[in-house]
Design a protein around this motif. Sequence first.
Motif, PDB file in Angstrom:
ATOM      1  N   HIS A  29       0.636  -1.369   0.067  1.00  0.00           N
ATOM      2  CA  HIS A  29       0.046   0.131   0.107  1.00  0.00           C
ATOM      3  C   HIS A  29       0.911   1.270  -0.085  1.00  0.00           C
ATOM      4  N   ARG A  30       2.135   1.108  -0.592  1.00  0.00           N
ATOM      5  CA  ARG A  30       3.125   2.344  -0.586  1.00  0.00           C
ATOM      6  C   ARG A  30       2.670   3.586  -1.292  1.00  0.00           C
ATOM      7  N   ASP A  31       1.740   3.445  -2.293  1.00  0.00           N
ATOM      8  CA  ASP A  31       1.276   4.427  -3.123  1.00  0.00           C
ATOM      9  C   ASP A  31       0.170   5.084  -2.471  1.00  0.00           C
ATOM     10  N   CYS A  32      -0.507   4.618  -1.417  1.00  0.00           N
ATOM     11  CA  CYS A  32      -1.726   5.322  -0.718  1.00  0.00           C
ATOM     12  C   CYS A  32      -1.243   6.356  -0.061  1.00  0.00           C
ATOM     13  N   GLU A  33      -2.158   7.696  -0.229  1.00  0.00           N
ATOM     14  CA  GLU A  33      -1.812   8.802   0.447  1.00  0.00           C
ATOM     15  C   GLU A  33      -1.773   8.635   2.013  1.00  0.00           C
ATOM     16  N   GLU A  34      -2.854   7.837   2.397  1.00  0.00           N
ATOM     17  CA  GLU A  34      -2.804   7.910   4.056  1.00  0.00           C
ATOM     18  C   GLU A  34      -2.960   6.359   4.549  1.00  0.00           C
ATOM     19  N   LEU A  35      -1.920   6.233   5.123  1.00  0.00           N
ATOM     20  CA  LEU A  35      -1.813   4.617   5.574  1.00  0.00           C
ATOM     21  C   LEU A  35      -1.959   4.626   7.024  1.00  0.00           C
ATOM     22  N   THR A  36      -2.838   3.939   7.606  1.00  0.00           N
ATOM     23  CA  THR A  36      -2.940   3.793   8.946  1.00  0.00           C
ATOM     24  C   THR A  36      -2.395   2.405   9.536  1.00  0.00           C
ATOM     25  N   LYS A  37      -1.497   2.432  10.571  1.00  0.00           N
ATOM     26  CA  LYS A  37      -0.793   1.183  11.094  1.00  0.00           C
ATOM     27  C   LYS A  37      -1.263   1.136  12.608  1.00  0.00           C
ATOM     28  N   ASP A  38      -1.812   0.108  13.002  1.00  0.00           N
ATOM     29  CA  ASP A  38      -2.312  -0.017  14.451  1.00  0.00           C
ATOM     30  C   ASP A  38      -2.445  -1.292  15.003  1.00  0.00           C
ATOM     31  N   GLY A  39      -1.254  -1.740  15.809  1.00  0.00           N
ATOM     32  CA  GLY A  39      -1.263  -3.260  16.236  1.00  0.00           C
ATOM     33  C   GLY A  39      -0.884  -3.931  14.774  1.00  0.00           C
ATOM     34  N   PRO A  40      -1.812  -5.185  14.495  1.00  0.00           N
ATOM     35  CA  PRO A  40      -1.361  -5.738  13.426  1.00  0.00           C
ATOM     36  C   PRO A  40      -2.256  -5.372  12.065  1.00  0.00           C
ATOM     37  N   SER A  41      -2.991  -4.374  12.227  1.00  0.00           N
ATOM     38  CA  SER A  41      -3.729  -3.513  11.277  1.00  0.00           C
ATOM     39  C   SER A  41      -2.982  -2.577  10.388  1.00  0.00           C
ATOM     40  N   VAL A  42      -2.849  -2.622   9.219  1.00  0.00           N
ATOM     41  CA  VAL A  42      -2.277  -1.914   8.246  1.00  0.00           C
ATOM     42  C   VAL A  42      -3.280  -1.544   7.123  1.00  0.00           C
ATOM     43  N   SER A  43      -3.907  -0.320   7.047  1.00  0.00           N
ATOM     44  CA  SER A  43      -5.327   0.057   6.475  1.00  0.00           C
ATOM     45  C   SER A  43      -4.982   1.497   5.724  1.00  0.00           C
ATOM     46  N   ASN A  44      -5.323   1.512   4.430  1.00  0.00           N
ATOM     47  CA  ASN A  44      -5.386   2.551   3.602  1.00  0.00           C
ATOM     48  C   ASN A  44      -6.885   3.032   3.486  1.00  0.00           C
ATOM     49  N   ILE A  45      -7.844   2.543   4.086  1.00  0.00           N
ATOM     50  CA  ILE A  45      -9.311   3.137   4.322  1.00  0.00           C
ATOM     51  C   ILE A  45      -9.536   3.779   5.522  1.00  0.00           C
ATOM     52  N   PRO A  46      -9.956   4.796   5.609  1.00  0.00           N
ATOM     53  CA  PRO A  46     -10.106   5.320   6.995  1.00  0.00           C
ATOM     54  C   PRO A  46     -11.252   4.710   7.704  1.00  0.00           C
ATOM     55  N   ASN A  47     -11.159   4.359   9.085  1.00  0.00           N
ATOM     56  CA  ASN A  47     -11.932   3.784  10.160  1.00  0.00           C
ATOM     57  C   ASN A  47     -12.065   2.047   9.625  1.00  0.00           C
ATOM     58  N   TRP A  48     -11.091   1.756   9.048  1.00  0.00           N
ATOM     59  CA  TRP A  48     -11.210   0.394   8.823  1.00  0.00           C
ATOM     60  C   TRP A  48      -9.882  -0.367   9.072  1.00  0.00           C
ATOM     61  N   ASP A  49     -10.072  -1.270   9.819  1.00  0.00           N
ATOM     62  CA  ASP A  49      -8.661  -2.375  10.254  1.00  0.00           C
ATOM     63  C   ASP A  49      -8.586  -3.551   9.295  1.00  0.00           C
ATOM     64  N   ILE A  50      -7.639  -3.461   8.625  1.00  0.00           N
ATOM     65  CA  ILE A  50      -7.289  -4.660   7.661  1.00  0.00           C
ATOM     66  C   ILE A  50      -6.153  -5.359   8.101  1.00  0.00           C
ATOM     67  N   VAL A  51      -6.151  -6.484   8.353  1.00  0.00           N
ATOM     68  CA  VAL A  51      -5.210  -7.370   9.171  1.00  0.00           C
ATOM     69  C   VAL A  51      -4.893  -8.821   8.035  1.00  0.00           C
ATOM     70  N   GLU A  52      -3.908  -9.009   7.970  1.00  0.00           N
ATOM     71  CA  GLU A  52      -3.412 -10.326   7.164  1.00  0.00           C
ATOM     72  C   GLU A  52      -3.659 -11.301   8.226  1.00  0.00           C
ATOM     73  N   ALA A  53      -4.137 -12.291   7.912  1.00  0.00           N
ATOM     74  CA  ALA A  53      -4.456 -13.624   8.930  1.00  0.00           C
ATOM     75  C   ALA A  53      -4.321 -14.860   8.151  1.00  0.00           C
ATOM     76  N   HIS A  54      -3.687 -15.623   8.865  1.00  0.00           N
ATOM     77  CA  HIS A  54      -3.571 -17.256   8.436  1.00  0.00           C
ATOM     78  C   HIS A  54      -4.200 -18.031   9.241  1.00  0.00           C
ATOM     79  N   ILE A  55      -5.358 -18.569   8.485  1.00  0.00           N
ATOM     80  CA  ILE A  55      -6.086 -19.735   9.393  1.00  0.00           C
ATOM     81  C   ILE A  55      -5.454 -20.832   9.849  1.00  0.00           C
ATOM     82  N   VAL A  56      -5.867 -21.100  10.973  1.00  0.00           N
ATOM     83  CA  VAL A  56      -5.357 -22.308  11.703  1.00  0.00           C
ATOM     84  C   VAL A  56      -6.310 -23.522  11.470  1.00  0.00           C
ATOM     85  N   ARG A  57      -6.030 -24.436  10.999  1.00  0.00           N
ATOM     86  CA  ARG A  57      -6.832 -25.506  10.382  1.00  0.00           C
ATOM     87  C   ARG A  57      -6.921 -26.605  11.260  1.00  0.00           C
TER      88      ARG A  57
END
Length: 111
Positions: A29-57
């Motif tokens: 998301h390096r080209d995004c104007e605004e990037l928010t990092k909070d804990g495991p969340s890295v988001s380019n959408i205001p008021n959204w938490d986007i987290v990469e997650a790996h399912i445990v099977r």
Amino acid sequence: MWNDRYAKTDSGEVLMSAKRSKQDIAYDHRDCEELTKDGPSVSNIPNWDIVEAHIVRKPLPEIQHWVDRCRGRHWPPAQLLEAARVAPCFLVPSGHPDSDYKREEWRLART
């Protein structure tokens, strides 16, 4: 081949690097104007938490231990315990910035 995508623990285990996982998301998301990092969340959408997650099977003994420990009490109710027991489980990168082990630290998350 060894690279920074992996972290080797003091006991010799090889893990996916939590720190590198978060860096990869930010890089995507390096080209995004605004990037928010909070804990495991890295988001380019205001008021959204986007987290990469790996399912445990497979069922995790930690979850069953928690369910067993809580069973028979007033709270949480039996329906919540059963939902927790069967809900999908995910690993998300969560290394604390000041930790010596941030490459190895992952958080367990439920839906």
